[in-house]
Write a protein that holds these residues in place. Structure first.
Motif, PDB file in Angstrom:
ATOM      1  N   ALA A 140      -5.308  -0.653  -2.600  1.00  0.00           N
ATOM      2  CA  ALA A 140      -5.849   0.540  -2.101  1.00  0.00           C
ATOM      3  C   ALA A 140      -7.242   0.690  -2.115  1.00  0.00           C
ATOM      4  CB  ALA A 140      -5.022   1.645  -2.659  1.00  0.00           C
ATOM      5  N   ILE A 183       3.358  -0.959   4.406  1.00  0.00           N
ATOM      6  CA  ILE A 183       2.590   0.288   4.273  1.00  0.00           C
ATOM      7  C   ILE A 183       3.453   1.260   4.099  1.00  0.00           C
ATOM      8  CG2 ILE A 183       0.770   1.746   5.726  1.00  0.00           C
ATOM      9  CD1 ILE A 183       0.036  -0.927   6.947  1.00  0.00           C
ATOM     10  N   VAL A 186      -6.948   1.566   4.844  1.00  0.00           N
ATOM     11  CA  VAL A 186      -5.757   0.565   5.111  1.00  0.00           C
ATOM     12  C   VAL A 186      -6.361  -0.198   6.375  1.00  0.00           C
ATOM     13  CG1 VAL A 186      -3.631   0.536   6.120  1.00  0.00           C
ATOM     14  CG2 VAL A 186      -4.068   2.338   4.526  1.00  0.00           C
ATOM     15  N   PHE A 226       0.819  -1.250  -0.053  1.00  0.00           N
ATOM     16  CA  PHE A 226      -0.025  -0.161  -0.040  1.00  0.00           C
ATOM     17  C   PHE A 226       0.930   1.327   0.040  1.00  0.00           C
ATOM     18  CE2 PHE A 226      -1.651   3.621   2.550  1.00  0.00           C
ATOM     19  CZ  PHE A 226      -2.746   4.061   1.554  1.00  0.00           C
TER      20      PHE A 226
END
Length: 380
Positions: free
Chosen positions: A270, A220, A202, A192
């Motif tokens: 996403a 992330i 998220v 992501f």
């Protein structure tokens, strides 16, 4: 042509919208035009509204010797009322650069009504729209559909897609590298990239990860500002779901590090509403299938079932199913990765897209009239 660009903060701000603005400015300057930045400080939405009546700001714009105004639509609260004065007392046409409408996000009903009203007032005060996708243009025109007397197609508009060839990726990834990554590695690596704010979804990725086995991991990429409540919430959620061994935060990274992350991961995810989603295209450049939403402009970038998977908003179970499918079927991962890479190669480059935008702006900024009265050929 002398162009005045109005936006919040610095043009170097790290986001897809600001990248788009930078690329447009670069293309304008390469075409021989002069661009002057008119910047307002980042503040709260209510304080931005007061800019409309701030004497120093109003005087600065009214006295500016520009031939064309470009306004990032993000600045709409600071301009929604004052633009009516600017249009009557300044000869330069006003073009709004629209990446994403605030009113298209989920808000409590009173705020949603307020945002829609203010944003509609702002959009009605400009002369033309430069938008990043057909979805964004449809959303903009949809705001006028319920307003009596406002015909949305009266505003000339041009769609100029963002691109993804700005990243320093030499050599470009090839089919052999995509195949080796898909077939010769164990854990499925999901990536992501984006701002850590609630609408980016998220938390849904974490919920999905909790539904699958430890053979899947998530990286992330985004700023871990200690004052970011959502980032702190995500870290608490990881502890609650016991996902420490499967989730890694990188914080904000430079372009070289981002390229390395795209090269080393298998899937990009996403699940957020996007006016375009530059990161989707960036991921496909490196042969990553994309998991995105059925709403927003993702479908203009991601071909569901071919270059990625589109899921309904809030559906963490569908995200988990996609994770498991990619993890267990590496031939599918490879096929979608190759198709994603092909999809990227067929997309316009920044030079092509912004070059067309510059030519449209040149035809829109007529010296004898406002952009709201274009020649028939200038409509997008």
């Amino acid at each position: 042509m002398h162009i005045g660009l109005i936006l919040y903060g610095s043009l170097d701000t790290l986001s897809g919208g600001y990248l788009y603005d930078r690329m447009l400015v670069q293309a304008l300057e390469e075409a021989g035009h002069r661009v002057t930045l008119f910047s307002l400080p980042w503040r709260s939405y209510p304080r931005h509204l007061t800019d409309n009546w701030r004497p120093s700001w109003r005087a600065r714009l009214l006295a500016a010797p520009v031939d064309l105004w470009l306004q990032d639509e993000l600045n709409h609260p600071s301009l929604f009322w004052f633009n009516r004065i600017l249009r009557t007392r300044h000869p330069a046409p006003i073009v709004s650069i629209i990446h994403h409408l605030r009113s298209s996000e989920a808000h409590p009903r009173p705020l949603s009504v307020l945002y829609r009203w203010i944003e509609r007032m702002y959009l009605a005060s400009v002369d033309a729209f430069l938008v990043n996708s057909h979805t964004t243009l449809a959303t903009v025109r949809g705001l006028f559909a319920v307003t009596q007397g406002l015909e949305p197609t009266r505003w000339p508009a041009h769609v100029a897609y963002p691109a993804a060839d700005h990243l320093p990726a030499q050599p470009e990834i090839n089919a052999e590298a995509i195949a080796a990554r898909a077939l010769l590695t164990d854990r499925l690596r999901v990536l992501f990239v984006g701002n850590l704010i609630p609408r980016k979804g998220v938390h849904l990725l974490l919920d999905a990860l909790a539904r699958v086995g430890e053979e899947i991991e998530l990286t992330i990429v985004g700023s871990l500002d200690p004052h970011n409540d959502y980032a702190n919430f995500l870290q608490r959620k990881i502890r609650t779901l016991r996902l420490h061994s499967q989730v890694r935060f990188t914080g904000r990274v430079n372009e070289a590090a981002l390229v390395s992350l795209y090269r080393s991961h298998h899937v990009f995810a996403a699940p957020s509403y996007e006016g375009f989603g530059i990161a989707y295209l960036e991921a496909q450049r490196f042969g990553l299938p994309v998991i995105a939403l059925t709403i927003g402009a993702a479908s203009e970038v991601v071909i569901d079932g071919r270059t990625g998977v589109l899921v309904k908003p809030g559906d963490s179970a569908a995200i988990a199913a996609a994770f498991q499918r990619f993890s267990s079927d590496r031939n599918l991962l490879l096929a979608m990765g190759l198709a994603a890479r092909l999809r990227y190669t067929l997309h316009p480059t920044w030079e092509e897209s912004m070059g067309a935008a510059v030519r449209w702006l040149e035809s829109t900024a007529t010296p004898t009239g406002r952009a709201g009265k274009p020649s028939p050929g200038s409509r997008g």
